[in-house]
Design a protein around this motif. Structure first.
Motif, short mmCIF file in Angstrom:
data_model
loop_
_atom_site.label_atom_id
_atom_site.label_comp_id
_atom_site.label_asym_id
_atom_site.label_seq_id
_atom_site.Cartn_x
_atom_site.Cartn_y
_atom_site.Cartn_z
N ALA A 60 0.83 -1.21 0.00
CA ALA A 60 0.00 0.00 0.00
C ALA A 60 0.86 1.26 0.00
CB ALA A 60 -0.94 -0.01 1.19
N LEU A 61 2.12 1.12 0.42
CA LEU A 61 3.02 2.29 0.47
C LEU A 61 3.11 2.99 -0.87
CD1 LEU A 61 6.10 1.10 2.59
CD2 LEU A 61 4.46 2.90 3.15
N LEU A 62 3.01 2.21 -1.95
CA LEU A 62 3.17 2.77 -3.29
C LEU A 62 2.07 3.78 -3.61
CD1 LEU A 62 4.09 -0.61 -5.00
CD2 LEU A 62 5.63 1.24 -4.33
N GLU A 63 0.98 3.72 -2.85
CA GLU A 63 -0.18 4.57 -3.16
C GLU A 63 -0.38 5.69 -2.14
OE1 GLU A 63 -2.33 4.51 -5.78
OE2 GLU A 63 -1.05 2.99 -6.70
N VAL A 64 0.63 5.95 -1.30
CA VAL A 64 0.38 6.92 -0.22
C VAL A 64 0.19 8.35 -0.70
CG1 VAL A 64 1.37 5.67 1.74
CG2 VAL A 64 2.84 7.15 0.34
N ALA A 65 0.52 8.64 -1.94
CA ALA A 65 0.28 10.00 -2.43
C ALA A 65 -1.21 10.26 -2.66
CB ALA A 65 1.05 10.23 -3.74
N ARG A 66 -1.98 9.16 -2.73
CA ARG A 66 -3.42 9.30 -2.97
C ARG A 66 -4.18 9.29 -1.64
NH1 ARG A 66 -3.89 9.81 -8.16
NH2 ARG A 66 -2.52 8.55 -9.45
#
Ligand code: PLP
Length: 366
Positions: A60-66
């Motif tokens: 989920a880290l890959l999506e933390v900008a969202r």
């Protein structure tokens, strides 16, 4: 005159919540090595989180900008399937603490009141006080909720009754039949918050079927959490189960993105790892036996507990707590609950429980 003086009196009067001491702070204060400190102070899972949850967080880290899914579709779907409820009956919270506060915000205001028990979870009086409502504290019976007296304490302005089952810090449990009788007798226009933060730890024959009451009681709000048995306290994720109309009301006072994307992903993965959960429950049950036998061996009285912690009576608990801290053992003094002779000890790994028992024996001169 400062803005602070202009804050409502009921806000200025709030005594802050006293959390357990962090390991780093005790290390600094006592001149100890962090690695030598045992923390049994916050009812955390001594085994940590499921490896599946940790892997899900990494993903989920890959999506933390969202922004996270504000509606929590994935987590609600998983909960709905596991618990046989509709997604519309679930309200997600930043920890179950968040849903307790949503309930207070939705129902309480100056001129209203809320009923809770002596020795009940400290967040109830705090949330009530922050709302400007009046708290009605009902004397405990054998350290637990006295449901018939709580029923009688409901006033015409009462909007919520809080019940912790099992209760923290005392570990007491109200029998399902007594709770059922209570729910049947509570006026239909009073919300009942049934806080089941330690539900997973209950023995199968003591669990009762609180979810079955949801269909019958539109005023019932059951709260649960991923902080304890699921080991995700640091991520802050919990939930309420209630009638869809109640969920709709609570959602109106919910922050739109109150549960982070990492927390949602971890909770879904944690729920799927039943083997890890079962292992945690087994370790807790064994630790409970180890601690109660150890305390009995020391001649120390305790309150039988249904959670992942136990309260023992040590006399001058402040002094005993200080001596335990000097020995690198962090437990929770509960004088703030009106229990100045007790300490609450969270159940840890066997080695941690042994450290506590050895330190306590030394401190008590046994
Ligand atoms: C720990 C606890 C909670 C909530 O914890 P969260 O981390 O906010 O989910 C709620 N009720 C009781 C009785 C607790 O002990």
């Amino acid at each position: 005159m400062s803005p602070i003086d202009r804050a409502p009196a009921h806000i200025r009067a709030i005594a802050p919540y006293q959390p357990g001491k962090p390991i780093s702070e005790v290390a600094r204060e006592m001149g100890l090595d962090e690695a030598d400190i045992v923390k049994l102070a916050s009812n955390e899972n001594p085994l940590g989180a499921s490896p599946c949850a940790l892997a899900a967080i990494e993903n989920a880290l890959l999506e933390v900008a969202r922004y996270p899914d504000g509606n929590g579709y994935g987590l609600k779907s998983a909960l709905a399937e596991r618990l046989s409820v509709a997604r519309e009956q679930i309200v997600l919270g930043n920890g179950s603490n968040d849903v307790l506060e949503m309930a207070a915000r939705a129902f309480l205001a100056p001129g209203a009141s809320a009923v809770y028990s002596q020795y009940a979870f400290a967040v109830y009086p705090l949330a009530v006080q922050a709302s400007g409502a009046r708290g009605i504290e009902v004397p405990a019976r054998d350290w637990g909720h006295d449901l018939p007296v709580m029923l009688k304490a409901i006033a015409s302005d009462t909007r919520i009754v809080f019940i912790a089952n099992p209760n923290n810090p005392t570990g007491t449990l109200a029998a399902p039949a007594d709770l059922a009788a209570f729910l049947a007798a509570v006026p239909a226009d009073v919300a009942v918050v049934l806080d089941e933060a330690y539900y997973e730890y209950l023995a199968a024959d003591l669990r009762g079927d609180s979810l079955a009451w949801l269909a019958q009681y539109p005023n019932l709000i059951i709260t649960r959490t991923f902080s304890k048995a699921y080991g995700l306290a640091g991520l802050r994720v919990g939930y309420a189960l209630c009638a869809p109309e109640m969920a709709d009301l609570l959602n109106r006072v919910r922050q739109p993105f109150n549960v982070s994307s990492l927390a949602q992903a971890a909770a879904v993965a944690a729920m799927a790892d039943m083997a890890f959960l079962e292992h945690c429950l087994a370790i807790n049950a064994a630790g409970m036996v180890q601690l109660t036998e150890g305390l009995r061996g020391l001649g120390v009285e305790y309150i039988p507990s249904h959670g992942n912690f136990i309260c023992c009576r040590v006399g001058d608990a402040a002094a005993v707590n200080r001596a335990l801290l000097e020995r690198g053992v962090i437990v929770r003094p509960i004088a703030g609950y009106g229990m100045p002779e007790h300490l609450r000890v969270s159940i840890g790994l066997a080695s941690e429980n042994a450290r506590f028992l050895a330190a306590l024996a030394e401190v008590l001169g046994k």
